[in-house]
Design a protein around this motif. Structure first.
Motif, PDB file in Angstrom:
ATOM      1  N   VAL A  12     -40.160 -41.600 -18.548  1.00 12.74           N
ATOM      2  CA  VAL A  12     -41.360 -40.712 -18.917  1.00 12.74           C
ATOM      3  C   VAL A  12     -41.860 -40.359 -17.516  1.00 12.74           C
ATOM      4  CG1 VAL A  12     -41.539 -41.164 -21.263  1.00 12.74           C
ATOM      5  CG2 VAL A  12     -42.994 -42.313 -19.464  1.00 12.74           C
ATOM      6  N   ALA A  13     -42.812 -39.224 -17.584  1.00 15.90           N
ATOM      7  CA  ALA A  13     -43.416 -38.967 -16.374  1.00 15.90           C
ATOM      8  C   ALA A  13     -44.500 -39.875 -15.882  1.00 15.90           C
ATOM      9  CB  ALA A  13     -44.168 -37.508 -16.521  1.00 15.90           C
ATOM     10  N   ASN A  14     -45.392 -40.481 -16.877  1.00 18.60           N
ATOM     11  CA  ASN A  14     -46.523 -41.101 -16.599  1.00 18.60           C
ATOM     12  C   ASN A  14     -46.777 -42.155 -17.599  1.00 18.60           C
ATOM     13  OD1 ASN A  14     -48.774 -40.341 -18.353  1.00 18.60           O
ATOM     14  ND2 ASN A  14     -47.939 -38.375 -17.566  1.00 18.60           N
ATOM     15  N   ARG A  15     -47.472 -43.224 -17.064  1.00 23.38           N
ATOM     16  CA  ARG A  15     -47.408 -44.781 -17.908  1.00 23.38           C
ATOM     17  C   ARG A  15     -48.359 -44.376 -19.128  1.00 23.38           C
ATOM     18  NH1 ARG A  15     -48.254 -49.506 -15.122  1.00 23.38           N
ATOM     19  NH2 ARG A  15     -50.111 -50.166 -16.260  1.00 23.38           N
ATOM     20  N   ILE A  21     -44.188 -42.341 -26.655  1.00 25.99           N
ATOM     21  CA  ILE A  21     -42.646 -42.044 -26.646  1.00 25.99           C
ATOM     22  C   ILE A  21     -41.852 -43.055 -27.342  1.00 25.99           C
ATOM     23  CG2 ILE A  21     -40.681 -41.624 -25.307  1.00 25.99           C
ATOM     24  CD1 ILE A  21     -42.352 -39.223 -25.408  1.00 25.99           C
ATOM     25  N   LEU A  22     -42.493 -44.271 -26.864  1.00 25.98           N
ATOM     26  CA  LEU A  22     -41.631 -45.449 -27.297  1.00 25.98           C
ATOM     27  C   LEU A  22     -41.521 -45.725 -28.757  1.00 25.98           C
ATOM     28  CD1 LEU A  22     -39.728 -47.711 -26.111  1.00 25.98           C
ATOM     29  CD2 LEU A  22     -41.765 -48.931 -25.751  1.00 25.98           C
ATOM     30  N   GLN A  23     -42.921 -45.744 -29.179  1.00 29.66           N
ATOM     31  CA  GLN A  23     -43.140 -45.574 -30.706  1.00 29.66           C
ATOM     32  C   GLN A  23     -42.327 -44.711 -31.617  1.00 29.66           C
ATOM     33  OE1 GLN A  23     -47.555 -45.008 -30.639  1.00 29.66           O
ATOM     34  NE2 GLN A  23     -47.606 -47.245 -31.803  1.00 29.66           N
ATOM     35  N   CYS A  37     -39.589 -48.481 -22.097  1.00 29.60           N
ATOM     36  CA  CYS A  37     -39.903 -47.195 -21.259  1.00 29.60           C
ATOM     37  C   CYS A  37     -40.752 -47.390 -20.039  1.00 29.60           C
ATOM     38  CB  CYS A  37     -41.235 -46.660 -22.255  1.00 29.60           C
ATOM     39  SG  CYS A  37     -41.225 -44.814 -22.373  1.00 29.60           S
ATOM     40  N   PHE A  38     -40.280 -46.443 -19.000  1.00 29.14           N
ATOM     41  CA  PHE A  38     -40.692 -46.832 -17.867  1.00 29.14           C
ATOM     42  C   PHE A  38     -40.879 -45.296 -17.215  1.00 29.14           C
ATOM     43  CE2 PHE A  38     -36.205 -46.025 -17.469  1.00 29.14           C
ATOM     44  CZ  PHE A  38     -35.907 -45.466 -16.413  1.00 29.14           C
ATOM     45  N   THR A  39     -41.319 -45.344 -16.113  1.00 25.57           N
ATOM     46  CA  THR A  39     -41.774 -44.227 -15.280  1.00 25.57           C
ATOM     47  C   THR A  39     -41.039 -44.248 -13.768  1.00 25.57           C
ATOM     48  OG1 THR A  39     -43.713 -45.133 -13.936  1.00 25.57           O
ATOM     49  CG2 THR A  39     -44.240 -44.087 -15.923  1.00 25.57           C
ATOM     50  N   PRO A  40     -40.616 -43.199 -13.074  1.00 27.55           N
ATOM     51  CA  PRO A  40     -39.950 -43.340 -12.077  1.00 27.55           C
ATOM     52  C   PRO A  40     -40.603 -44.014 -10.960  1.00 27.55           C
ATOM     53  CG  PRO A  40     -40.387 -40.941 -12.844  1.00 27.55           C
ATOM     54  CD  PRO A  40     -40.925 -41.761 -13.634  1.00 27.55           C
ATOM     55  N   SER A  41     -41.855 -44.198 -10.747  1.00 36.52           N
ATOM     56  CA  SER A  41     -42.445 -44.677  -9.721  1.00 36.52           C
ATOM     57  C   SER A  41     -42.393 -46.462 -10.155  1.00 36.52           C
ATOM     58  CB  SER A  41     -43.931 -44.469  -9.519  1.00 36.52           C
ATOM     59  OG  SER A  41     -44.833 -44.902 -10.764  1.00 36.52           O
ATOM     60  N   SER A  42     -41.834 -46.877 -11.204  1.00 35.50           N
ATOM     61  CA  SER A  42     -41.915 -48.219 -11.663  1.00 35.50           C
ATOM     62  C   SER A  42     -40.330 -48.631 -11.217  1.00 35.50           C
ATOM     63  CB  SER A  42     -42.242 -48.557 -12.846  1.00 35.50           C
ATOM     64  OG  SER A  42     -41.038 -48.051 -13.839  1.00 35.50           O
ATOM     65  N   VAL A  43     -39.586 -47.937 -10.492  1.00 32.51           N
ATOM     66  CA  VAL A  43     -38.033 -48.374 -10.419  1.00 32.51           C
ATOM     67  C   VAL A  43     -38.232 -48.873  -8.990  1.00 32.51           C
ATOM     68  CG1 VAL A  43     -35.635 -47.565 -10.056  1.00 32.51           C
ATOM     69  CG2 VAL A  43     -37.137 -46.392 -11.878  1.00 32.51           C
ATOM     70  N   ASP A  44     -37.627 -50.180  -8.926  1.00 30.47           N
ATOM     71  CA  ASP A  44     -37.276 -50.753  -7.551  1.00 30.47           C
ATOM     72  C   ASP A  44     -35.816 -50.676  -7.396  1.00 30.47           C
ATOM     73  OD1 ASP A  44     -36.968 -52.508  -5.317  1.00 30.47           O
ATOM     74  OD2 ASP A  44     -38.517 -53.673  -5.895  1.00 30.47           O
ATOM     75  N   GLY A  52     -41.230 -51.969 -16.928  1.00 33.51           N
ATOM     76  CA  GLY A  52     -41.267 -51.240 -18.305  1.00 33.51           C
ATOM     77  C   GLY A  52     -42.224 -51.909 -19.138  1.00 33.51           C
ATOM     78  N   LEU A  53     -42.305 -50.935 -20.211  1.00 33.85           N
ATOM     79  CA  LEU A  53     -43.132 -51.203 -21.575  1.00 33.85           C
ATOM     80  C   LEU A  53     -42.076 -51.599 -22.704  1.00 33.85           C
ATOM     81  CD1 LEU A  53     -46.302 -51.581 -22.749  1.00 33.85           C
ATOM     82  CD2 LEU A  53     -45.962 -49.304 -23.390  1.00 33.85           C
TER      83      LEU A  53
END
Length: 274
Positions: A12-15, A21-23, A37-44, A52-53
Motif C-alpha cells: 500500500v502507499a502509506n503506513r 486494507i489488511l482487515q 501489509c507493507f509500504t514500498p519504503s519498508s522494503v530492504d 510489515g503489519l
C-alpha cells in the motif's frame, strides 16, 4: 533469506492504509494463506526483507518478514519500479495488479471504436478553448485528471443562466463562483496547472435516498485465461456529493437497487464514465 511460503504481501502507499486494507482481506482469507501489509519504503532489497503489519490472533503486530511468495499491489501510482523489482525477485506470475493507472482519454478512444460508443459521454483533452466551447454546448461538465484514482482532482463545472460559472470540488455546492469565462479559466489554471486533464460532458445520474451512486463491475481472468465478471458493487456517495470516489459506503449492486431511486441532472452514472 528464502521466501516465506504461504505468505501474500499486500503493498500500500502509506503506513496509515495498512490496517484498513489488511482487515478487508482478512475477512475472506483461507486458513492456509497468511497475509501481511507493507509500504514500498519498508522494503530492504539488500537483505530481501520487508517490515510489515500482520494480525496474530486478535493482536496487530509489526515485524520483519522475508519476501512473500506473492505480492498484490494496492499503490495507485504511475511509478512501477517497485513492482519491477518484485517481478525480478519473485517472477512475473507472482506479482499482481502491477498496472494501477490508465489514461482515461486512451480508454475513451478504445471504447469509441466499439458498440459501447453510444453509452459514452463526450470526452476530449482539456484546453481552455475547448472547455469554453463545450460549456456553451453543455451546461454541466466534469474535469478529471487523465490518470486519476479515487475521485481525486475531479471538478464539476456548471454554467448558470446568469453567466456565472459554478466550480464544485467533490460536492454539488460550489467552492468557487466565477463571474465570467475569464475568471473561470484563471481559477481552473490555478487548480490544475499543466496537468493532463479531460473534459467530459455531464450526464444525468441516478440516486438512492438522495445519494449519488455508481455501479462498478469487477472483471478478472479465470484459470482458463478468459475474462469473467466476478463481482458487481455500487459506491454510494455522501449526501450532497457528486463524487462517488469519496463514498459513504460500498454495497453489492443488488442491495442498492432495493432503495427508492431518484434522478438528478448533471452527474455521471447512467452512461459509462471513463
Amino acid at each position: 533469506m528464502a521466501k516465506n511460503k504461504g505468505y501474500i504481501g499486500i503493498m500500500v502507499a502509506n503506513r496509515g492504509q495498512r490496517k484498513g486494507i489488511l482487515q478487508r482481506y482478512l475477512r475472506s482469507k483461507t486458513s492456509n494463506v497468511r497475509l501481511y501489509c507493507f509500504t514500498p519504503s519498508s522494503v530492504d532489497w539488500k537483505s530481501k526483507t520487508i517490515t510489515g503489519l500482520h494480525r496474530s490472533g486478535h493482536t496487530w503486530k509489526q515485524r520483519r518478514f522475508p519476501f512473500p511468495e506473492v505480492v498484490y499491489n494496492k499503490c495507485y501510482t504511475p511509478d512501477r519500479k517497485w513492482m519491477r523489482g518484485f517481478k525480478r525477485e519473485l517472477g512475473k506470475d507472482k506479482c499482481f495488479n502491477h498496472i494501477t493507472q490508465f489514461d482515461k482519454l486512451e480508454i475513451y478512444g478504445v471504447l469509441s471504436g466499439t458498440e459501447l460508443r453510444r453509452y459514452l459521454p463526450d470526452t476530449v483533452a482539456y484546453d481552455q478553448e475547448r472547455v469554453t466551447g463545450l460549456l456553451e454546448a453543455y451546461p454541466v461538465l466534469y474535469l478529471k485528471p487523465c490518470k486519476g484514482w479515487q475521485g481525486k482532482g475531479v471538478y464539476r463545472v456548471e454554467l448558470k443562466e446568469s453567466g456565472e460559472i459554478h466550480i464544485g470540488h467533490h460536492h454539488f455546492k460550489p467552492e468557487l463562483i466565477a463571474p465570467n469565462v475569464s475568471a473561470f479559466l484563471e481559477a481552473m489554471h490555478q487548480r490544475i496547472g499543466e496537468k493532463p486533464y479531460i473534459i467530459q460532458r455531464g450526464i444525468e445520474a441516478q440516486q438512492v435516498n438522495g445519494h449519488n451512486f455508481d455501479i462498478r463491475v469487477l472483471v478478472q481472468k479465470n484459470k482458463k485465461g478468459f475474462w469473467t465478471v466476478t463481482n458487481t458493487v455500487s459506491r454510494i456517495a455522501h449526501a450532497h456529493y457528486f463524487n462517488t470516489g469519496i463514498c459513504e459506503k460500498v454495497v453489492l449492486s443488488e442491495k442498492s437497487a432495493a432503495f427508492p431511486v431518484s434522478r438528478r441532472t448533471g452527474t455521471h452514472s447512467d452512461s459509462i464514465a471513463v
